[in-house]
Design a protein around this motif. Structure first.
Motif, PDB file in Angstrom:
ATOM      1  N   GLN A   6       0.834  -1.203   0.000  1.00 58.09           N
ATOM      2  CA  GLN A   6       0.000   0.000   0.000  1.00 58.09           C
ATOM      3  C   GLN A   6       0.869   1.254   0.000  1.00 58.09           C
ATOM      4  N   GLN A   7       1.931   1.235   0.779  1.00 57.99           N
ATOM      5  CA  GLN A   7       2.850   2.380   0.820  1.00 57.99           C
ATOM      6  C   GLN A   7       3.484   2.591  -0.554  1.00 57.99           C
ATOM      7  N   LEU A   8       3.885   1.504  -1.202  1.00 57.32           N
ATOM      8  CA  LEU A   8       4.470   1.590  -2.544  1.00 57.32           C
ATOM      9  C   LEU A   8       3.462   2.141  -3.544  1.00 57.32           C
ATOM     10  N   THR A   9       2.227   1.699  -3.441  1.00 54.94           N
ATOM     11  CA  THR A   9       1.169   2.195  -4.325  1.00 54.94           C
ATOM     12  C   THR A   9       0.963   3.694  -4.134  1.00 54.94           C
ATOM     13  N   ASP A  10       0.953   4.131  -2.875  1.00 44.43           N
ATOM     14  CA  ASP A  10       0.793   5.566  -2.578  1.00 44.43           C
ATOM     15  C   ASP A  10       1.964   6.372  -3.130  1.00 44.43           C
ATOM     16  N   ASN A  12       3.999   5.545  -5.564  1.00 46.42           N
ATOM     17  CA  ASN A  12       3.923   5.536  -7.033  1.00 46.42           C
ATOM     18  C   ASN A  12       2.928   6.582  -7.530  1.00 46.42           C
ATOM     19  N   GLY A  13       1.773   6.660  -6.883  1.00 42.44           N
ATOM     20  CA  GLY A  13       0.770   7.653  -7.265  1.00 42.44           C
ATOM     21  C   GLY A  13       1.294   9.073  -7.092  1.00 42.44           C
ATOM     22  N   ASN A  14       1.991   9.309  -5.981  1.00 41.50           N
ATOM     23  CA  ASN A  14       2.560  10.639  -5.736  1.00 41.50           C
ATOM     24  C   ASN A  14       3.642  10.986  -6.750  1.00 41.50           C
ATOM     25  N   ILE A  15       4.437   9.987  -7.134  1.00 41.84           N
ATOM     26  CA  ILE A  15       5.480  10.215  -8.145  1.00 41.84           C
ATOM     27  C   ILE A  15       4.840  10.620  -9.467  1.00 41.84           C
ATOM     28  N   LEU A  16       3.820   9.881  -9.882  1.00 46.96           N
ATOM     29  CA  LEU A  16       3.173  10.189 -11.159  1.00 46.96           C
ATOM     30  C   LEU A  16       2.493  11.560 -11.126  1.00 46.96           C
ATOM     31  N   LEU A  17       1.870  11.897 -10.007  1.00 49.18           N
ATOM     32  CA  LEU A  17       1.257  13.210  -9.862  1.00 49.18           C
ATOM     33  C   LEU A  17       2.314  14.308  -9.918  1.00 49.18           C
ATOM     34  N   ASN A  18       3.424  14.077  -9.244  1.00 47.20           N
ATOM     35  CA  ASN A  18       4.522  15.035  -9.245  1.00 47.20           C
ATOM     36  C   ASN A  18       5.091  15.208 -10.646  1.00 47.20           C
ATOM     37  N   MET A  19       5.241  14.119 -11.368  1.00 47.57           N
ATOM     38  CA  MET A  19       5.762  14.186 -12.743  1.00 47.57           C
ATOM     39  C   MET A  19       4.822  15.003 -13.639  1.00 47.57           C
ATOM     40  N   GLN A  40      12.775  13.684  -6.171  1.00 47.68           N
ATOM     41  CA  GLN A  40      13.929  12.920  -5.689  1.00 47.68           C
ATOM     42  C   GLN A  40      13.614  12.207  -4.376  1.00 47.68           C
ATOM     43  N   SER A  41      12.926  12.891  -3.495  1.00 50.16           N
ATOM     44  CA  SER A  41      12.548  12.303  -2.215  1.00 50.16           C
ATOM     45  C   SER A  41      11.584  11.132  -2.418  1.00 50.16           C
ATOM     46  N   LEU A  42      10.629  11.304  -3.306  1.00 54.40           N
ATOM     47  CA  LEU A  42       9.669  10.230  -3.577  1.00 54.40           C
ATOM     48  C   LEU A  42      10.350   9.014  -4.207  1.00 54.40           C
ATOM     49  N   ILE A  43      11.296   9.253  -5.084  1.00 54.92           N
ATOM     50  CA  ILE A  43      12.033   8.148  -5.714  1.00 54.92           C
ATOM     51  C   ILE A  43      12.811   7.373  -4.653  1.00 54.92           C
ATOM     52  N   GLU A  44      13.401   8.086  -3.701  1.00 55.83           N
ATOM     53  CA  GLU A  44      14.122   7.418  -2.615  1.00 55.83           C
ATOM     54  C   GLU A  44      13.170   6.577  -1.767  1.00 55.83           C
ATOM     55  N   GLN A  45      11.977   7.093  -1.501  1.00 59.39           N
ATOM     56  CA  GLN A  45      10.980   6.322  -0.748  1.00 59.39           C
ATOM     57  C   GLN A  45      10.570   5.075  -1.515  1.00 59.39           C
ATOM     58  N   ARG A  46      10.415   5.216  -2.824  1.00 55.28           N
ATOM     59  CA  ARG A  46      10.041   4.075  -3.663  1.00 55.28           C
ATOM     60  C   ARG A  46      11.139   3.012  -3.627  1.00 55.28           C
ATOM     61  N   GLU A  47      12.366   3.466  -3.675  1.00 50.15           N
ATOM     62  CA  GLU A  47      13.492   2.542  -3.634  1.00 50.15           C
ATOM     63  C   GLU A  47      13.488   1.725  -2.336  1.00 50.15           C
ATOM     64  N   CYS A  49      10.889   1.025  -0.441  1.00 52.56           N
ATOM     65  CA  CYS A  49       9.766   0.086  -0.502  1.00 52.56           C
ATOM     66  C   CYS A  49      10.091  -1.121  -1.380  1.00 52.56           C
ATOM     67  N   LEU A  50      10.693  -0.858  -2.537  1.00 54.81           N
ATOM     68  CA  LEU A  50      11.034  -1.955  -3.440  1.00 54.81           C
ATOM     69  C   LEU A  50      12.083  -2.887  -2.829  1.00 54.81           C
ATOM     70  N   LYS A  51      13.072  -2.310  -2.161  1.00 58.08           N
ATOM     71  CA  LYS A  51      14.086  -3.138  -1.507  1.00 58.08           C
ATOM     72  C   LYS A  51      13.466  -4.008  -0.430  1.00 58.08           C
ATOM     73  N   THR A  52      12.514  -3.447   0.296  1.00 55.17           N
ATOM     74  CA  THR A  52      11.835  -4.210   1.340  1.00 55.17           C
ATOM     75  C   THR A  52      11.056  -5.372   0.731  1.00 55.17           C
ATOM     76  N   LEU A  53      10.361  -5.121  -0.372  1.00 55.98           N
ATOM     77  CA  LEU A  53       9.607  -6.187  -1.040  1.00 55.98           C
ATOM     78  C   LEU A  53      10.529  -7.286  -1.558  1.00 55.98           C
ATOM     79  N   VAL A  54      11.573  -6.888  -2.225  1.00 56.37           N
ATOM     80  CA  VAL A  54      12.472  -7.858  -2.849  1.00 56.37           C
ATOM     81  C   VAL A  54      13.225  -8.679  -1.802  1.00 56.37           C
ATOM     82  N   SER A  55      13.546  -8.064  -0.676  1.00 54.28           N
ATOM     83  CA  SER A  55      14.312  -8.776   0.350  1.00 54.28           C
ATOM     84  C   SER A  55      13.464  -9.757   1.153  1.00 54.28           C
TER      85      SER A  55
END
Length: 110
Positions: A6-10, A12-19, A40-47, A49-55
């Motif tokens: 859910q955090q990753l989805t949020d 992602n939505g914020n990144i797309l809105l920002n873009m 940049q901050s949102l991309i770091e948050q996404r990273e 989240c993704l690392k947490t999922l993959v690990s």
């Protein structure tokens, strides 16, 4: 695990809105710089989240990871335009500074 998804989805939505906001703003405006910093901050948050999922070995949703990969590819393409806009602004600023220095040198020689 659902919390991370859910955090990753949020994020992602914020990144797309920002873009979208970046695409609709003028690179010469100050808001452009604020949006880029926020991106940049949102991309770091996404990273994170993704690392947490993959690990997490329990996470096996292949389609979710494929969707995230595809979104990453889209974000790379869109962010390339933002980086190009920033590069052009920096180049224009450097040219302006060079002109100012040249005019100052001419004026000091008078």
């Amino acid at each position: 695990m659902d919390n991370i998804i859910q955090q990753l989805t949020d994020v992602n939505g914020n990144i797309l809105l920002n873009m979208e906001k970046i695409d609709n703003s003028n690179p010469a405006d100050e808001i452009f710089y604020v949006l880029v910093l926020e991106l940049q901050s949102l991309i770091e948050q996404r990273e994170v989240c993704l690392k947490t999922l993959v690990s997490n070995r329990e996470f096996v949703d292949r389609q979710c990871l494929v969707d995230q990969f595809n979104l990453s590819q889209t974000l790379i393409l869109r962010s390339t335009k933002v980086m190009e806009d920033c590069r052009i602004l920096a180049q224009v600023d450097n040219n302006a500074k060079r002109h100012i220095k040249a005019y100052k040198a001419i004026e000091s020689n008078r």
